[in-house]
Design an enzyme around this catalytic site. Sequence first.
Site, PDB file in Angstrom:
ATOM      1  N   ALA A  61       0.867  -1.172   0.000  1.00 25.38           N
ATOM      2  CA  ALA A  61       0.000   0.000   0.000  1.00 25.38           C
ATOM      3  C   ALA A  61       0.902   1.219   0.000  1.00 25.38           C
ATOM      4  O   ALA A  61       2.073   1.142   0.366  1.00 25.38           O
ATOM      5  CB  ALA A  61      -0.863  -0.017   1.256  1.00 25.38           C
ATOM      6  N   GLY A 100       0.505  -5.048   0.807  1.00 25.68           N
ATOM      7  CA  GLY A 100      -0.622  -5.052  -0.123  1.00 25.68           C
ATOM      8  C   GLY A 100      -0.244  -5.656  -1.470  1.00 25.68           C
ATOM      9  O   GLY A 100      -1.097  -6.225  -2.160  1.00 25.68           O
ATOM     10  N   GLU A 103      -0.567  -9.207  -1.051  1.00 24.40           N
ATOM     11  CA  GLU A 103      -2.001  -9.512  -0.902  1.00 24.40           C
ATOM     12  C   GLU A 103      -2.685  -9.549  -2.273  1.00 24.40           C
ATOM     13  O   GLU A 103      -3.546 -10.400  -2.522  1.00 24.40           O
ATOM     14  CB  GLU A 103      -2.664  -8.497   0.031  1.00 24.40           C
ATOM     15  CG  GLU A 103      -2.196  -8.678   1.473  1.00 24.40           C
ATOM     16  CD  GLU A 103      -2.726  -7.626   2.423  1.00 24.40           C
ATOM     17  OE1 GLU A 103      -2.456  -6.429   2.179  1.00 24.40           O
ATOM     18  OE2 GLU A 103      -3.398  -7.986   3.393  1.00 24.40           O
ATOM     19  N   GLU A 123       3.889  -5.667   7.405  1.00 25.09           N
ATOM     20  CA  GLU A 123       3.070  -4.645   8.064  1.00 25.09           C
ATOM     21  C   GLU A 123       3.390  -4.488   9.544  1.00 25.09           C
ATOM     22  O   GLU A 123       3.354  -3.368  10.079  1.00 25.09           O
ATOM     23  CB  GLU A 123       1.577  -4.977   7.896  1.00 25.09           C
ATOM     24  CG  GLU A 123       1.010  -4.645   6.514  1.00 25.09           C
ATOM     25  CD  GLU A 123       1.205  -5.753   5.490  1.00 25.09           C
ATOM     26  OE1 GLU A 123       2.031  -6.662   5.740  1.00 25.09           O
ATOM     27  OE2 GLU A 123       0.544  -5.719   4.432  1.00 25.09           O
TER      28      GLU A 123
HETATM   29  C1  3H9 Z   1       0.613  -2.345   3.406  1.00 23.57           C
HETATM   30  O1  3H9 Z   1       0.810  -2.773   2.302  1.00 23.57           O
HETATM   31  C2  3H9 Z   1      -0.705  -2.442   4.101  1.00 23.57           C
HETATM   32  C3  3H9 Z   1      -1.681  -3.388   3.468  1.00 23.57           C
HETATM   33  O2  3H9 Z   1      -1.597  -4.668   4.043  1.00 23.57           O
HETATM   34  C4  3H9 Z   1      -3.093  -2.988   3.719  1.00 23.57           C
HETATM   35  C5  3H9 Z   1      -3.680  -1.882   3.004  1.00 23.57           C
HETATM   36  C6  3H9 Z   1      -5.177  -1.784   3.116  1.00 23.57           C
HETATM   37  N1  3H9 Z   1       4.673   3.439   0.117  1.00 23.57           N
HETATM   38  O3  3H9 Z   1      13.347   1.655   0.284  1.00 23.57           O
HETATM   39  P1  3H9 Z   1      13.753   2.417  -0.919  1.00 23.57           P
HETATM   40  C7  3H9 Z   1       9.395   4.846  -1.325  1.00 23.57           C
HETATM   41  S1  3H9 Z   1       1.810  -1.564   4.289  1.00 23.57           S
HETATM   42  C8  3H9 Z   1       5.131   4.640  -0.242  1.00 23.57           C
HETATM   43  O4  3H9 Z   1      14.889   3.369  -0.787  1.00 23.57           O
HETATM   44  P2  3H9 Z   1      14.799   0.070  -2.209  1.00 23.57           P
HETATM   45  C9  3H9 Z   1      10.475   5.271  -0.350  1.00 23.57           C
HETATM   46  O5  3H9 Z   1       9.984   6.175   0.604  1.00 23.57           O
HETATM   47  C10 3H9 Z   1       3.178  -1.468   3.184  1.00 23.57           C
HETATM   48  N2  3H9 Z   1       6.423   4.875  -0.575  1.00 23.57           N
HETATM   49  O6  3H9 Z   1      14.037   1.448  -2.175  1.00 23.57           O
HETATM   50  C11 3H9 Z   1      11.503   5.890  -1.278  1.00 23.57           C
HETATM   51  O7  3H9 Z   1      11.029   7.178  -1.626  1.00 23.57           O
HETATM   52  P3  3H9 Z   1      12.010   8.380  -1.988  1.00 23.57           P
HETATM   53  C12 3H9 Z   1       3.951  -2.704   3.186  1.00 23.57           C
HETATM   54  C13 3H9 Z   1       7.261   3.839  -0.540  1.00 23.57           C
HETATM   55  O8  3H9 Z   1      14.958  -0.284  -3.625  1.00 23.57           O
HETATM   56  C14 3H9 Z   1      11.399   5.017  -2.515  1.00 23.57           C
HETATM   57  O9  3H9 Z   1      10.114   4.374  -2.447  1.00 23.57           O
HETATM   58  N3  3H9 Z   1       5.117  -2.543   2.353  1.00 23.57           N
HETATM   59  C15 3H9 Z   1       6.837   2.556  -0.152  1.00 23.57           C
HETATM   60  O10 3H9 Z   1      15.995   0.107  -1.319  1.00 23.57           O
HETATM   61  C16 3H9 Z   1      12.463   3.946  -2.603  1.00 23.57           C
HETATM   62  O11 3H9 Z   1      12.456   3.180  -1.420  1.00 23.57           O
HETATM   63  C17 3H9 Z   1       6.305  -2.199   2.846  1.00 23.57           C
HETATM   64  O12 3H9 Z   1       6.475  -1.993   4.024  1.00 23.57           O
HETATM   65  C18 3H9 Z   1       5.479   2.373   0.187  1.00 23.57           C
HETATM   66  N4  3H9 Z   1       4.979   1.181   0.551  1.00 23.57           N
HETATM   67  O13 3H9 Z   1      13.810  -0.973  -1.535  1.00 23.57           O
HETATM   68  C19 3H9 Z   1       7.420  -2.118   1.837  1.00 23.57           C
HETATM   69  N5  3H9 Z   1       7.911   1.722  -0.190  1.00 23.57           N
HETATM   70  O14 3H9 Z   1      12.759   7.933  -3.212  1.00 23.57           O
HETATM   71  C20 3H9 Z   1       8.325  -1.005   2.143  1.00 23.57           C
HETATM   72  C21 3H9 Z   1       8.947   2.464  -0.613  1.00 23.57           C
HETATM   73  O15 3H9 Z   1      11.087   9.514  -2.228  1.00 23.57           O
HETATM   74  N6  3H9 Z   1       9.330  -0.792   1.123  1.00 23.57           N
HETATM   75  N7  3H9 Z   1       8.567   3.737  -0.814  1.00 23.57           N
HETATM   76  O16 3H9 Z   1      12.880   8.558  -0.795  1.00 23.57           O
HETATM   77  C22 3H9 Z   1      10.479  -1.481   1.089  1.00 23.57           C
HETATM   78  O17 3H9 Z   1      10.713  -2.382   1.858  1.00 23.57           O
HETATM   79  C23 3H9 Z   1      11.508  -1.054   0.065  1.00 23.57           C
HETATM   80  O18 3H9 Z   1      11.153   0.217  -0.397  1.00 23.57           O
HETATM   81  C24 3H9 Z   1      11.664  -2.000  -1.144  1.00 23.57           C
HETATM   82  C25 3H9 Z   1      12.614  -1.327  -2.163  1.00 23.57           C
HETATM   83  C26 3H9 Z   1      12.265  -3.317  -0.671  1.00 23.57           C
HETATM   84  C27 3H9 Z   1      10.358  -2.251  -1.829  1.00 23.57           C
END
Ligand code: 3H9
Length: 686
Positions: A61, A100, A103, A123
Amino acid sequence: MTVSIEHQGEVAIVTVDNPPVNALSQAVRQGLLDAVEALDADPSVKAVVLTCVGRTFIAGADVGEFGKPPMPPHLPDLVARIERAAKPWVAAILGSALGGGFEVALGCRFRVAVPSASVGLPEARLGIVPGAGGTVRLPRLTCVETAVDMVTTGRPLGARKAAEAGLIDAVIEDDLVAGSVAFARAALDRPLPDALRDRPAAAAAVGFWESAAKTVAARAKREEAPLRALACVRRAAEADFEAAIAFERETFLALRGSAQAVALRHVFFAERAATRPPELAGVTPRTIRSAAVIGGGTMGAGIAAAMRDAGLPVILIERDDGAVERGLANLRAIFDGAAKRGRMSSDVATERMAGVTGTADYAALADVDLVIEAVFEDLEVKREVFRRLAAVCRGDAILATNTSYLDPERIAEGISRPERFLGLHFFSPAHVMKLLEIVPTRASAPEVVAAGFALARMLNKIPVHAGICDGFIGNRILKVTRAQAERLLLSGATPADVDAAMRAFGLPMGPFEAQDLGGLDIAAFQRKAARTRGETPFAPIADRLCAIQRFGQKSGGGWYDYEPDDRTPRPSETVAAIITEEGKDWPRRDWDEATIIDSIVWPMVNEGARILEDGTALRASDIDLVKIHGYGFPRWRGGPMHYAQANGLDKVVEALSTFAGGGLADPPCDFLLQAALRGGFSDAPR
Ligand code: 3H9
């Protein structure tokens, strides 16, 4: 276009394109919903492949939308719609399918992935539970043990492990989209498996839930989300699908605005922002392809290990051959330990050591890109090291000091090309601790500072820019914490009261236990240096303890007594007597847990405000990252500055003023007073 459709015969390919990580923004959710409707209505389509452009599948999400009112279509409805689609959907996963994103993949009839992909439900790390059926569908696809582990730890599984656990139907070695289309075509020739909502949940062994609750509670300490996630999986295994979905959604909504979730989101964004500071935007870092470390003690070996883990070839320099051997042995012990604990294979440990050259000859450094000095904290010793480095290293090589307390400007005095010099302050053990304070001098070139940040990314560390002052950001606040803890003792609290309160707050150890573990002598040495500079550090009790050689666990006693070979802290009569003597002129008061916490944490915030005021830190969130990643401040509290703002800065000001009135803390500084009036911290003037 965030979601596009193309056709390869009877298979439609739906592609999400929402940089940087294909998060499920409202536009993506709407685009996917429109795609299901359109493809269901298209008789030429028999199956659908869902994939993404860029480096990753849908990473979850959009966390940035969490603080805002939810906008339809809602994710649970989208996942349910994909699951009910008339044609089977195949999720084609590259990078990470997280939260998400996973999911959505669970709503698809099949999941395939490239070998480097991973899937997970992180999450709980954000203080919430999955909100779109993750906890309900997962135990309908894999065993409850795997489901519980994934949702309570938030740890993702790599594609091969995920395939073994039944989460992935096929690992695609070659082109993902071509392989997925072929997979979809082959699947059409066989009876389709049931959608997950129509499958029974995995059964749990007798006593499983009770023992899982104990394990999860012990690990989570006071974090709420892991236990709530466990409750969701249990409900999924015991109730029908709809009831379990409703329970999960209710839990998700209840947690989304909780103080812990808000704090964890703050840390999530602070960590990501930290690696790309705006003040270095557009600066190209100097390249680092090889490195050297001067000094093979605990710190030097840890730094060398971190660089080897990142794949850099490392030269380890020591004074003479014997010291080189000892340094290499320290490094080998780190890798052997990791192999013994199963963190790496013994082959990998051997490969790590093979990339290290130990020598006493500085001439070996003629072509390295980066040298980090980690020798004894003595100005003259360090200066001598840099004089030698400046003479042998390339003019564009980066020269860094790992000093904790000395002034990097003075260390660098007189070296040629001072623009290549900066401070890189690692925390011990350096191959484990995430924090890296980056301390430029006035002369450090922007591309050298940017290289420090790039190095942190390579080493998987959190970089924070710190200005030069005694202790930089972290140790400067630590000094305040220790002085404050002594004030509490002088006014009636015991070391055990203070330590217990701070553990209850969420720190892994209280301030006195921590000093006994690390040794009181290092801080005593620094106080001595401060006094020779004309400063008056406050540590009346610690000074007395050091005078009678009570340096902590290593000397059999410090703030506490210890039995031989036993680390259990025991209250000490000797220490109690010293406290009574030193505190005889102090007003005594009854300390309860909450007041102890306030009187330790609010002065940290006050010092943090001064640190912002004088520009030592550029952002309040940087101070939070320092305390979380270098000093064990509970992540779920968001760091001291976030915690203070969440509690209300006016309350902090009031409490500090009251403590100050009783001589128990410094009064709130001007910057804090102004921030309280404004309702929050803003960045330091640059
Ligand atoms: C969820 O899904 C809830 C659902 O169950 C229910 C819903 C109803 N959203 O980490 P990076 C941005 S909860 C918005 O350096 P990498 C991050 O801020 C979510 N922005 O890249 C950064 O922005 P900026 C569960 C996001 O290649 C840029 O992307 N998901 C999100 O080292 C690059 O990020 C997670 O917790 C997001 N969800 O790693 C996943 N994710 O360039 C969290 C990232 O402006 N994300 N950004 O500074 C990660 O673990 C890593 O970003 C990922 C890539 C491994 C994907």
